[in-house]
Design an enzyme around this catalytic site. Structure first.
Site, PDB file in Angstrom:
ATOM      1  N   ALA A 261       0.840  -1.206   0.000  1.00 23.65           N
ATOM      2  CA  ALA A 261       0.000   0.000   0.000  1.00 23.65           C
ATOM      3  C   ALA A 261       0.867   1.245   0.000  1.00 23.65           C
ATOM      4  CB  ALA A 261      -0.905   0.015   1.224  1.00 23.65           C
ATOM      5  N   ASP A 262       0.298   2.296  -0.556  1.00 28.44           N
ATOM      6  CA  ASP A 262       0.946   3.612  -0.509  1.00 28.44           C
ATOM      7  C   ASP A 262       0.295   4.500   0.535  1.00 28.44           C
ATOM      8  OD1 ASP A 262       1.466   2.517  -3.392  1.00 28.44           O
ATOM      9  OD2 ASP A 262       3.036   3.966  -2.891  1.00 28.44           O
ATOM     10  N   ARG A 263      -0.974   4.251   0.808  1.00 30.43           N
ATOM     11  CA  ARG A 263      -1.662   4.980   1.877  1.00 30.43           C
ATOM     12  C   ARG A 263      -2.919   4.204   2.259  1.00 30.43           C
ATOM     13  NH1 ARG A 263      -1.746  11.138   2.954  1.00 30.43           N
ATOM     14  NH2 ARG A 263      -0.209  11.251   1.262  1.00 30.43           N
TER      15      ARG A 263
END
Ligand code: MRU
EC number: 5.3.1.23
Length: 390
Positions: A261-263
């Site tokens: 995930a990136d956020r």
């Protein structure tokens, strides 16, 4: 830092490490635009060099870009002799400006802003007259950002592998087939990886049948980078084109989709590489667990839902051109795969849509794994209590 090999195996080659630091403290990154065909190390000494490397994706992956931004700041602070003539206020303002600048290099991955916030928060809490050596303190925070990644990845690997095996493994099924998207291994982190960390842990436990990985167009993090990592680690793996996911789920007994995930925001909605959302929709249709694996630094409790996440748009050339090894010349080359003008001209038929990430709603996610634990989505609920694993 040496990339982490599965236990019992020898240390991995240099091209499996995104960042290395030599004895003199010089930071270097492997140019990921050239992998897997060529291994070139680029020295990074300043925030400006780090900004360029991050923006042009010579280094990418949420934890790796946070590490590089922090290390570039540390490196420049170590060399700045001019600080002796500056007031503490001037030093604080200078560092804060560099943090803002580095943070603006890529907007979606929250690890980068989290790392810069740690520095800014320390500077904001600093009170005039305190004994602290500000420069030394900030350098330590930068080093911590880089070093803490490896250990937490190994924890997530174990937690995620145990969770999935508990869901899917049984007397008859001792090894699992899993799918991943993008690149989340040692090249995207400081070592071992997030989603790839779970796959590596399954492999080490002898619980892995095959790791299927999507090519991940348009930047090909899967076919260029994940394939390099999995082949180097000798983990049983099979590449699929992004368009083949539905077919794979129809024809193979897949046990789980595992992504990084990136956020991840408060309700569990998750921004990750473009193509993740369609994998989640298909996983739900086929009743396959969908796992998000990310460190606590990827969780952003300040945003309520995925609708608030700023999604980075990448230049159209990254979708209209492909970089690869020219088999006739034996050299790396870039080729255009569209008619001339697509993505560059201003005609209504020359447009290109190229978001770098998409958002998967929490209602499609089975669980989020951090180094602190596993948060499952409860049956019938549309959100996940990610605060419980922060
Ligand atoms: O655009 P990228 O290559 O930086 O995107 C990377 C991803 O989306 C990864 O899945 C994510 O950063 C997690 S990496 C451990």
């Amino acid at each position: 830092m040496v990339a982490q090999a599965p236990s019992g195996k020898k240390p991995l080659p240099d091209m499996m490490t995104s960042i290395r630091i030599d004895k003199s403290g010089q930071v270097e990154i492997v140019d990921q635009l050239l992998l897997p065909h060529s291994v070139k190390w680029i020295p990074i000494s300043t925030p400006e060099e780090a900004f360029d490397a991050i923006k042009t994706m010579k280094i990418r992956g949420a934890p790796a870009i946070a590490s590089l931004a922090a290390l570039s700041l540390k490196s420049t602070l170590s060399k700045c002799e001019t600080f002796s003539s500056k007031s503490k206020e001037e030093i604080i303002n200078w560092i804060k400006e560099k943090c803002d600048y580095l943070q603006s290099s890529r907007p979606t991955a929250v690890n980068l802003s989290e790392a810069m916030n740690r520095i800014r928060n320390y500077l904001s809490s600093y009170k005039e007259g305190e004994e602290d050596d500000i420069v030394e303190k900030v350098k330590q925070i930068c080093q911590d950002v880089h070093e803490e990644d490896l250990e937490r990845n190994m924890k997530m690997g174990k937690l995620g592998a145990d969770w999935l095996f508990e869901q899917r493994g049984n007397e008859n099924k001792k090894s699992l087939k899993v799918v991943t998207v993008c690149n989340t291994g040692s090249l995207a982190t400081s070592g071992y990886g997030t989603a790839i960390g779970v796959i590596t842990a399954l492999f080490e436990n002898e619980q892995l049948d095959t790791a299927y990985y999507a090519q991940t167009t348009p930047y090909h993090q899967g076919s260029r980078l994940t394939s390099l990592e999995l082949t180097t680690l000798e983990i049983p793996a099979c590449m699929i084109c992004d368009t083949m996911l539905g077919s794979l789920f129809q024809h193979e007994d897949i046990d789980g989709v595992i992504v990084g995930a990136d956020r991840v925001v408060k309700n569990g909605d998750t921004a990750n590489k473009i193509g993740t959302y369609q994998a989640a929709v298909l996983a739900q249709r086929h009743n396959i667990p969908f796992m998000v694996v990310a460190p606590v630094t990827t969780i952003d409790l300040s945003l309520s839902t995925g609708a608030d996440i700023h999604i980075e748009q990448r230049p159209s050339v990254e979708a209209t051109q492909v970089r690869g090894l020219n088999l006739e010349t034996g050299k790396l080359s870039v080729v255009r795969i569209t008619p001339e003008g697509v993505g560059e001209g201003d005609k209504p038929w020359q447009k290109v849509y190229n978001p770098s990430f998409d958002v998967t709603p929490a209602e499609l996610i089975s669980c989020v794994v951090t180094e602190k634990g596993v948060a499952e989505r409860k049956q019938g609920e549309k959100s996940i209590d990610v605060a419980s694993i922060c």
